[in-house]
Design an enzyme around this catalytic site. Structure first.
Site, PDB file in Angstrom:
ATOM      1  N   HIS B 257     -92.152 -22.078 -24.205  1.00 58.28           N
ATOM      2  CA  HIS B 257     -92.340 -23.745 -25.156  1.00 58.28           C
ATOM      3  C   HIS B 257     -92.085 -24.060 -26.431  1.00 58.28           C
ATOM      4  O   HIS B 257     -92.818 -22.923 -26.998  1.00 58.28           O
ATOM      5  CB  HIS B 257     -93.552 -24.066 -24.144  1.00 58.28           C
ATOM      6  CG  HIS B 257     -93.314 -25.579 -23.946  1.00 58.28           C
ATOM      7  ND1 HIS B 257     -94.132 -26.403 -25.245  1.00 58.28           N
ATOM      8  CD2 HIS B 257     -93.319 -26.704 -22.759  1.00 58.28           C
ATOM      9  CE1 HIS B 257     -94.000 -27.459 -24.894  1.00 58.28           C
ATOM     10  NE2 HIS B 257     -93.561 -27.837 -23.307  1.00 58.28           N
ATOM     11  N   ARG B 273     -92.417 -34.634 -28.206  1.00 57.82           N
ATOM     12  CA  ARG B 273     -91.011 -35.062 -28.454  1.00 57.82           C
ATOM     13  C   ARG B 273     -90.070 -35.998 -28.361  1.00 57.82           C
ATOM     14  O   ARG B 273     -89.583 -37.030 -28.226  1.00 57.82           O
ATOM     15  CB  ARG B 273     -90.003 -33.203 -29.060  1.00 57.82           C
ATOM     16  CG  ARG B 273     -90.861 -32.658 -29.634  1.00 57.82           C
ATOM     17  CD  ARG B 273     -90.689 -31.525 -29.447  1.00 57.82           C
ATOM     18  NE  ARG B 273     -90.569 -30.554 -28.497  1.00 57.82           N
ATOM     19  CZ  ARG B 273     -90.222 -30.563 -27.196  1.00 57.82           C
ATOM     20  NH1 ARG B 273     -88.124 -30.402 -27.270  1.00 57.82           N
ATOM     21  NH2 ARG B 273     -90.403 -29.632 -26.194  1.00 57.82           N
TER      22      ARG B 273
END
Lengths: 253, 619
Positions: B257, B273
């Site tokens: 990740h 994000r």
């Protein structure tokens, strides 16, 4: 300058006939960004492999590592050592059954609680897989989630005067759960049905209002408000049961 | 020996385990779930982001359909997915989400009118239709054409797990928490349950079951740096592998990740994000658009993780005592957004870093995150090799994720596949009976008893379990990280083979009485090293780059030779290496292999491209 930290830890293994409850001291050198998660794992791996404690997410999300740190219930994973003095005492949570050392059995307690308050949406409707979802106001959804954020760490129960005195007290976590369902339009229980669950000394009227539950809640849940409003709502419900309908009042949570 | 008997034994009580359990209970079968921790502490609870389902209610999700979701999933998998499963998943997801709403999940809902969103750090507006008011809303996640991630603030996993566990309690599903399955009971053909150690008392018991489900999550904790909960240690995979019959599919498919925080490796959600957060380097320069002009921070996870590593290798990372890292910037989203929709992120930053993300940057680096591989099953969730054994969720290789899974697809998989596999388990329970062979049970029980005695008395040696585990961490990190190559992988395999011998000689230093946790670690260390060997050996053999599996010495995705799935078994307990075989990646082609549209890289095409098979048809 790195400190040497001292930890006095409660030790007892109920499954070992030789074991007696006692305190044991450990010392460990402090490192940068150290938390109790790091401390306890290092102690077990480097000093005493028999030490029992629980961690799961180690990120403040699951509630597994609640313990009494220097007299106050809290989560060990986000207790930073830089905020602790050089000498510290770690004890298991009271109220819950001891598994060993710092590990307690919260699962059994919480499972019994769900059964008692019937912790699920009560509805007579049947799910229709071909239909669009029932609409809900976003603000309502957010307010439900606000109370749904409890991680069942047990800190509030461990800090509760009533829970320490009487085994059958539901505690702030259960009352908060009930409030969550009262807010939820999908739950079709009536005020009377809720009253039957929590309108007693085991429920909202057993609360002494000491409010330690909110002080120690690691998720900062507004337990004080929830308990206050719930008590008011249940008090009115008790009176409403006696009054003619035009005089009945309702308290919004 | 205490013996429990049940129709369905779910090993693991996270979202996948409980969703299968509920389906069986709803059809009148008795179900017992085993869980290392109280069910609500399962790693599912840590998922912040959301669940993908093509509901198409939100402005940015308009026009979304299961077909688009399916295409995103297959592309995201780098064509490693089983397209039959990806199709079942995409088609079922909207129903599963609505069902969770019906059961009580407080999904965020559509608020009509003009809304401000951020993309790449810049605000823009979208108009939510009044007629959609109150329907389930969705947010943006990496690698998808539409916004389709259903969410509850940033506590989606928590909210869904609590609702599901409520439902399980209502349906009378038994949860035996603080228990650990340490071996499966089987006769080489049929699985009949498990030998289980109580983590409150240390007592061993036998659980006999007509169907057994492994839903124990991923095996991230064979890596030192992982976003996974400490319970995601491969326990379910180990007992499957130990049968010599069950198969681990694609063990080398391990996802990193992009945003684990430094130093504790706790994850901050991709929602950061998705909602418009950006990645900055040591000069506080936003570098992702240079590498991925189209998707930037929202390219899929394997791509973003690689680009971050590439950028840090150029010396543009931020130096720290814990190694290099980069910055995640969400400051421009504003206090209101952060303190409501990204509150968990704010809490994590404040509690573990002492950083306020409203005003400060968050130190992040790519960290081991998700196991696309796992117990290989067919599309019904039935495990290869043993009748009556099923698997669901991250524990399995069903396999809708292939070599990279998209954010929001794993959490959705737990309940969507759980619903589907649950139905198949019910069909199995309705259609077959199992004869419980008590000799198999007694043999399995006494073998585990002997193992425990040997560990306590140091009969095989006195190796320290934690030292062996640390050696395993070093070995797997060396070869099977974000970038892999033949030399390092060979070194990892050689080292792990030595470490396996040490793991077989572990002895306890404590007395092992009661819920002793050193014993729990010792009971699984040999299996963990075997899993690490499956990962490294399969990665060594796979001489191509696909999804999260990136070989520096073989940069092309090679459809000619490697459009297949690794199948790893441990044929004999005493073997030093797994046996690897291969099967085609998918039996059905709805979409023939093509480019993903991000991440670059060359593709060696198949010699004969497949003919697309119509929806639902077998190739």
């Amino acid at each position: 300058m790195a400190r040497m930290l001292k930890f006095n830890i409660f030790r007892y293994n109920p499954q070992d006939p030789q074991s007696v409850p006692h305190m044991q001291s450990f010392t460990i050198d402090e490192t940068e960004s150290m938390t109790l998660f790091i401390v306890l794992n290092r102690l077990r791996e480097e000093q005493d492999p028999s030490l029992q404690f629980d961690f799961c997410c180690r990120a403040g999300i699951c509630g597994a590592c609640a313990m009494v740190v220097n007299g106050r219930p809290g989560l060990a994973c986000h207790t930073k050592t830089k905020e602790l003095p050089e000498e510290n005492t770690l004890m298991p949570l009271p109220v819950f059954k001891l598994v060993g050392d710092l590990s307690v059995d919260t699962g059994t307690w919480f499972r019994a609680m769900y059964k008692k308050i019937e912790s699920w949406c009560h509805t007579k409707k049947v799910f229709d897989p071909s239909a669009p979802e029932e609409r809900m106001d976003n603000a309502v959804a957010e307010s439900i989630y606000e109370l749904d954020r409890c991680i069942e760490c047990g800190c509030c129960v461990a800090a509760c005067g009533t829970a320490l005195m009487r085994e059958d007290f539901l505690g702030a976590t259960a009352l908060n759960r009930v409030a969550r369902f009262i807010l939820d339009p999908r739950d079709e229980r009536t005020e009377k049905e809720y009253f039957d669950i929590i309108g007693t000394d085991e429920g909202i009227f057993g609360c002494m209002g000491l409010l330690a539950c909110q002080d120690v809640c690691p998720k900062y849940l507004p337990l004080q408000d929830v308990l206050g409003k719930l008590r008011q709502k249940m008090a009115f419900a008790a009176v409403n049961n006696l009054l003619p309908s035009f005089m009945k009042r309702e308290v919004k949570l | 020996m205490q013996i429990f008997q049940t129709d369905l034994l779910c090993i693991g009580a996270g979202l996948a385990g409980e969703r299968v359990a509920i389906e069986a209970a709803d059809n009148g079968f008795s179900v017992t779930c085993l869980s290392l921790v109280p069910a609500r502490r399962s790693h599912s609870s840590a998922a912040q982001g959301g669940m993908q389902a093509a509901l198409g209610n939100s402005a940015m999700g308009e026009g979304d359909t299961p077909d688009v979701h399916f295409a995103d999933t297959v592309k995201g998998s780098d064509w490693g997915a089983d397209q039959e499963c990806a199709r079942i998943f995409a088609d079922t997801a909207p129903i599963a989400m609505r069902q969770m709403a019906f059961w009580g999940v407080p999904w965020n809902r559509v608020v009509p009118g003009e809304q401000t969103y951020y993309k790449g750090g810049k605000p823009f507006t979208a108009f939510e239709k009044p007629e959609n008011e109150g329907l389930i809303h969705s947010r943006s996640f990496g690698g998808t054409a539409k916004w389709r991630t259903c969410y509850t603030s940033d506590g989606t996993g928590h909210a869904v797990l609590y609702t599901l566990d409520n439902r399980a309690a209502q349906m009378g599903v038994e949860v035996h928490d603080k228990t650990e399955a340490i071996a499966l009971i089987h006769d080489g053909e049929t699985c009949m349950g498990a030998i289980v150690r109580c983590l409150k008392t240390g007592e061993l018991s036998a659980y006999l079951a007509r169907a057994t489900l492994i839903a124990t999550g991923g095996y991230g904790r064979i890596y030192r740096e992982s976003t996974n909960a400490v319970i995601c240690d491969g326990g379910g995979h180990i007992i499957a592998l130990d049968t010599g019959k069950a198969v681990i599919g694609n063990p080398e498919a391990v996802q990193f990740h992009p945003t684990g925080i430094v130093p504790t490796d706790i994850l901050v959600t991709e929602g950061c994000r998705g909602d418009g957060g950006t990645l900055l380097d040591v000069n506080q320069y936003r570098f992702m658009p240079d590498y991925e002009p189209e998707k930037a921070e929202l390219a899929s996870r394997d791509v973003v993780s690689r680009r971050m590593t590439e950028h840090m290798r150029k010396g543009l990372g931020v130096k720290s005592p814990y190694g290099d890292h980069l910055w995640l910037d969400i400051r421009h989203l504003g206090e209101k957004h952060i303190s409501t929709k990204l509150r968990e992120v704010q809490e994590i930053c404040e509690s573990f870093l002492g950083v306020d993300p409203v005003h400060q940057l968050i130190p992040v680096r790519p960290t081991q995150h998700y196991s696309m591989g796992g117990v290989r099953t067919n599309s019904d969730g039935a495990a290869y090799g043993l009748k009556g054994l099923f698997s669901a969720g991250e524990a399995c290789c069903w396999d809708m994720h292939g070599f990279n899974r998209l954010g929001g697809n794993s959490l959705a998989e737990t309940i969507v596949a759980g619903m589907h596999v649950g139905g198949k388990v019910v069909e199995f329970l309705q259609g077959s009976d199992t004869a419980f062979k008590t000799d198999c049970m007694r043999e399995a029980f006494s073998r585990q008893q002997d193992r425990i005695k040997a560990l306590i008395h140091g009969a095989n040696g006195r190796e320290n379990v934690y030292a062996v585990r640390n050696a395993m961490f070093d070995a797997i990190m060396k070869g099977a990280g974000i970038f892999r190559n033949g030399k390092d992988l060979q070194e990892s395999v050689d080292k792990l083979t030595d470490i396996l011998q040490r793991a077989r000689k572990v002895g306890l230093r404590s007395n092992g009485l009661g819920a002793n946790q050193e014993l729990a670690a010792a009971l699984k260390i040999e299996g963990q090293v075997k899993m690490a060997l499956c990962v490294c050996y399969a990665a060594l053999k796979r001489t191509e780059s696909r999804g999260a599996h990136t070989r520096e010495d073989f940069p092309e995705r090679n459809d000619r030779d490697w459009l297949n799935r690794t199948l790893a078994t441990w044929a004999n307990l005493s073997d030093d290496l797994p046996t690897l075989t291969y099967e085609p990646a998918t039996s059905v082609f709805e979409i023939p292999p093509g480019e993903r549209g991000y991440g670059g890289g060359k593709i060696i095409p198949m010699d004969t491209p497949p003919v697309a098979t119509p929806k639902g048809a077998k190739a």
